[in-house]
Every structure is written in C-alpha cells, then in structure tokens.
Scaffold this motif. Structure first.
Motif, PDB file in Angstrom:
ATOM      1  N   LEU A   1      13.775 -14.833  21.340  1.00 43.98           N
ATOM      2  CA  LEU A   1      14.948 -15.413  20.705  1.00 43.98           C
ATOM      3  C   LEU A   1      16.085 -15.522  21.709  1.00 43.98           C
ATOM      4  CD1 LEU A   1      16.654 -16.176  18.110  1.00 43.98           C
ATOM      5  CD2 LEU A   1      17.132 -13.718  17.911  1.00 43.98           C
ATOM      6  N   VAL A   2      16.808 -16.637  21.646  1.00 45.98           N
ATOM      7  CA  VAL A   2      18.000 -16.836  22.470  1.00 45.98           C
ATOM      8  C   VAL A   2      19.205 -16.937  21.549  1.00 45.98           C
ATOM      9  CG1 VAL A   2      19.192 -18.323  24.123  1.00 45.98           C
ATOM     10  CG2 VAL A   2      16.701 -18.056  24.262  1.00 45.98           C
ATOM     11  N   LEU A   3      20.228 -16.100  21.792  1.00 37.46           N
ATOM     12  CA  LEU A   3      21.524 -16.220  21.122  1.00 37.46           C
ATOM     13  C   LEU A   3      22.480 -16.835  22.132  1.00 37.46           C
ATOM     14  CD1 LEU A   3      21.723 -12.777  19.271  1.00 37.46           C
ATOM     15  CD2 LEU A   3      20.925 -14.979  18.393  1.00 37.46           C
ATOM     16  N   LEU A   4      22.884 -18.065  21.893  1.00 39.79           N
ATOM     17  CA  LEU A   4      23.539 -18.870  22.924  1.00 39.79           C
ATOM     18  C   LEU A   4      24.987 -19.191  22.568  1.00 39.79           C
ATOM     19  CD1 LEU A   4      23.360 -20.663  25.495  1.00 39.79           C
ATOM     20  CD2 LEU A   4      22.514 -22.505  24.004  1.00 39.79           C
ATOM     21  N   ASP A   5      25.920 -18.651  23.360  1.00 34.97           N
ATOM     22  CA  ASP A   5      27.324 -19.050  23.267  1.00 34.97           C
ATOM     23  C   ASP A   5      27.442 -20.435  23.912  1.00 34.97           C
ATOM     24  OD1 ASP A   5      30.051 -19.238  23.139  1.00 34.97           O
ATOM     25  OD2 ASP A   5      30.452 -17.650  24.607  1.00 34.97           O
TER      26      ASP A   5
END
Length: 233
Positions: free
Chosen positions: A58-62
């Motif tokens: 999973l990528v949590l991307l700002d």
C-alpha cells in the motif's frame, strides 16, 4: 487471493509506503500504522517514492511534494503496477479529487482527517485490491481424499458416487477444496462466490446443505470468528 503464503493479513501486517513531505505528519502516521502491526517505510519526495514503491502492499501518497507534483507520482506508480494507493492530501477541491482518482488513486482522503477513518479506508481499499492481485489460478481437478471435483464438468463425487450440487454450492466447495490448507475468511468467501448479492446467512445455508449432501459435517470446518476451511471425513 487465498493462498496464505501470498495473502497479506491483518495479523501479519502490510508493507506500507508513506510518502509525506511533513516530517511530523509522517512520524505520527508511521507510529499509528506500526501500532496496528504494519511495516512502514517513509519518504519525503516524489523521486524517492518512485524508487521504493515496488515491494509494498500500500502507498499513502501526499500530493504536496517538494520535487514532483503528487498527481504525476500517482500516475507514474499506477502506470507501472496495481499496488493499492490512497492519496492523503490537503488538496480538497472536487477538481483535485477527480484528478487524483483519475491518476490512479484507489481512494482520496483530505487533511485533516481522523486516524480511524484512515484505517477504515485502508481496510476497504485492501479488501478490493487483494482478491484481484493475489488469487492464484485454481486447478481444473481437485482430489482430496475421498472427495473428487472436476471444474470443467462441474461434477462432485465422494467415493465415486456423484453428488448433485447447485451452482453456488459447487462454487463454494470448489473454492474451499482448491485451497485445502487455508482458512478462507467468511467475507472473502461470500464476495468470491456471491459477489455483491449476499447476506451472512447465505453462506451458512449453503455450507449446511453441502455437509448434508457430502454425508458429513467434517468436510467443511467452521473456524469461529474467521471463516471456513476444507476438512477430511
């Protein structure tokens, strides 16, 4: 999705890449995810994100990054792979949301947000992502002790005696039998067999019917609070 060795689970934790320009936000998010059992790596630039996303779940991307526009980073990751990705950003306009989702984000969360909401969104995204990404091919013929299943002809037999089953009963039994050493979560089983049209009682009714037709309750084992697995009778 079912092979245990390939399926990230809540107990094992996911590998999460946090792409966040704000150091304090990144640290707080990483600590929260780690408390929930997840492995976290943090980076603060788009360039670093494009170098480190390949081995994560999973990528949590700002989207507010110092070197590259987050939308382009999102698009670059999505072009290369199907990793689950949530945009977590202060950009809250409808246009920004549309651009983020069109670029490939699976969900879009606007700052400030509650951590519990984030976790709920992560769970929802991973439920959608995992079946499509980790479900291995299932065999055409399954032989399990006295049980024999032919997916091509959709026939089931025990000790050479053919068992008449309905279409959904076959799908349920075949899914369990194709992964005999794995406990399949109830929700996943319902989603795979019934899609969007099911109730909690549906699976229990079909399991009960199959046990009767197969001649023993031991063919399908209930793992309380988790799901079902194939047994031996």
């Amino acid at each position: 999705m079912i092979a245990a060795q390939h399926m990230p689970s809540r107990s094992a934790g996911w590998k999460v890449l946090v792409v966040e320009n704000n150091t304090s936000d990144a640290e707080a998010l990483a600590k929260g995810l780690q408390r929930h059992g997840h492995e976290v790596e943090t980076v603060d630039t788009g360039g670093a994100a494009l170098q480190t996303y390949k081995n994560v779940d999973l990528v949590l991307l700002d989207l507010e990054l110092p070197d590259l526009d987050g939308i382009e980073v999102c698009r670059g990751i999505r072009t290369a792979c199907d990793v689950a990705m949530i945009a977590v950003t202060a950009r809250g306009s409808e246009v920004d949301r549309v651009l983020g989702l069109q670029a490939g984000a699976d969900d879009y969360l606007v700052k400030p947000y509650g951590f519990h909401e984030l976790m709920a969104r992560i769970e929802a995204v991973m439920r959608r992502a995992l079946p499509a990404t980790v479900m291995p091919a299932m065999p055409k013929v399954v032989s399990h002790g006295r049980l024999w299943i032919d997916a091509s002809s959709r026939e089931v037999s025990v000790d050479g005696r053919r068992i008449e089953v309905t279409r959904k009963e076959f799908d349920l039994l075949y899914l369990l039998a194709s992964h005999p050493d794995t406990v399949i979560p109830r929700k996943l089983l319902m989603e795979e067999v019934w899609g969007d049209s099911w109730s909690r009682r549906t699976v229990d009714t079909h399991v009960s019917s199959l046990r009767g037709k197969l001649g023993s309750r031991e063919w399908i084992i209930t793992v309380r609070g988790v799901g079902f697995r194939l047994g031996h009778a």
